[in-house]
Design an enzyme around this catalytic site. Structure first.
Site, mmCIF file in Angstrom:
data_model
loop_
_atom_site.group_PDB
_atom_site.id
_atom_site.type_symbol
_atom_site.label_atom_id
_atom_site.label_comp_id
_atom_site.label_asym_id
_atom_site.label_seq_id
_atom_site.Cartn_x
_atom_site.Cartn_y
_atom_site.Cartn_z
ATOM 1 N N ALA A 68 8.339 17.384 -25.314
ATOM 2 C CA ALA A 68 7.638 17.418 -24.126
ATOM 3 C C ALA A 68 8.582 17.388 -23.077
ATOM 4 C CB ALA A 68 6.714 16.312 -23.868
ATOM 5 N N GLY A 119 14.346 31.083 -21.083
ATOM 6 C CA GLY A 119 12.873 31.128 -21.517
ATOM 7 C C GLY A 119 11.907 31.960 -20.690
ATOM 8 N N LYS A 170 3.857 19.532 -32.683
ATOM 9 C CA LYS A 170 4.128 19.047 -31.396
ATOM 10 C C LYS A 170 3.663 17.553 -31.405
ATOM 11 C CE LYS A 170 3.801 19.532 -26.561
ATOM 12 N NZ LYS A 170 4.694 20.036 -25.733
ATOM 13 N N VAL A 194 9.677 25.817 -18.240
ATOM 14 C CA VAL A 194 10.766 26.698 -18.501
ATOM 15 C C VAL A 194 10.789 27.822 -19.569
ATOM 16 C CG1 VAL A 194 12.328 25.015 -17.467
ATOM 17 C CG2 VAL A 194 11.813 25.044 -20.098
ATOM 18 N N VAL A 252 6.630 29.415 -25.294
ATOM 19 C CA VAL A 252 6.878 30.813 -25.712
ATOM 20 C C VAL A 252 8.264 30.998 -26.522
ATOM 21 C CG1 VAL A 252 7.663 33.112 -24.757
ATOM 22 C CG2 VAL A 252 5.777 31.704 -23.402
#
Length: 231
Positions: free
Chosen positions: A109, A168, A37, A13, A17
């Site tokens: 995630a 997004g 992450k 989605v 970015v």
């Protein structure tokens, strides 16, 4: 130190970015930024993951990946199948609190309730433990309103503030659902629309990404976009 949790209405989605855009805007005003992450799945040890994309889009930024698993599955499942230790929410919280920076952006995630481990912990538990607000990255098209509403409800039940939603990857030629969803997303989530980024930024230069972030993100996030002047 400020912390933002970035989650999505699903996979693909534009979440990575948006993470890069948030980081680029903060760095452009002199802030130190670290992107975390907790669990990267679907890549091998020497392959580029989401943080490599963030680094390429921003030019240079501090990143921290806590674990990676080769199969493109939910982190709990991927860790189990790899015979590896899963990521625990407390591990993520401790890693974030140990950082010396101005802004931490934690990229989850997939969606909010994707499991990190077989205890059922998710990035929502990380957000709750850190008392960090969440930014929801939404797809543009048909079906997103239900998923966005469910995500907002799940965050509220856990006492996590939803700062707002960012679309997004908005298409150049939106259809009827994609146009009307910009008005309806705030209504169903109870939080403002904080940005609309154009599709296709995954291959952008750092300069292009920063300009798109400035044009497509709300002043709340460091840009100059307004829902009254989309684009």
């Amino acid at each position: 130190m400020r912390t933002l949790i970035v989650t999505g209405t699903g996979t693909d989605v534009g979440k990575t970015v948006v993470v890069a855009a948030l980081a680029a805007l903060a760095r452009a005003v002199g802030e130190r930024v670290t992107v975390v992450k907790p669990a990267q799945t679907g890549v091998g040890p020497a392959e580029d993951g989401d943080l490599a994309v963030v680094e390429r889009l921003t030019g240079e930024i501090d990143t921290l990946e806590l674990a990676r698993f080769p199969e493109p599955l939910a982190p709990a499942t991927a860790a189990r199948r790899a015979g590896a230790m899963p990521v625990m929410a407390a591990q993520v919280v401790d890693a974030v609190r140990a950082l010396d920076t101005d802004l931490v952006v934690v990229e989850g995630a997939g969606g909010l309730l994707v499991r990190l481990n077989d205890l059922g912990e998710t990035v929502a538990d990380v957000a709750a433990a850190l008392a960090a607000p969440a930014v929801l990255v939404a797809s543009a098209g048909l079906g997103v309103l239900n998923t966005a509403a469910l995500t907002a409800e799940a965050l509220a039940r856990r006492g996590v503030t939803l700062a707002g939603t960012v679309v997004g990857a908005y298409p150049e030629h939106p259809d009827l659902a994609e146009r009307t969803n910009l008005d309806d997303l705030p209504a169903v989530t109870g939080a403002p629309l904080l940005g609309v980024l154009p599709a296709g930024l995954g291959d952008a230069t750092p300069e292009r990404l920063l300009e798109a972030a400035r044009c497509g993100m709300s002043p709340v996030l460091g840009g100059r976009w307004s829902p009254d002047r989309p684009g």
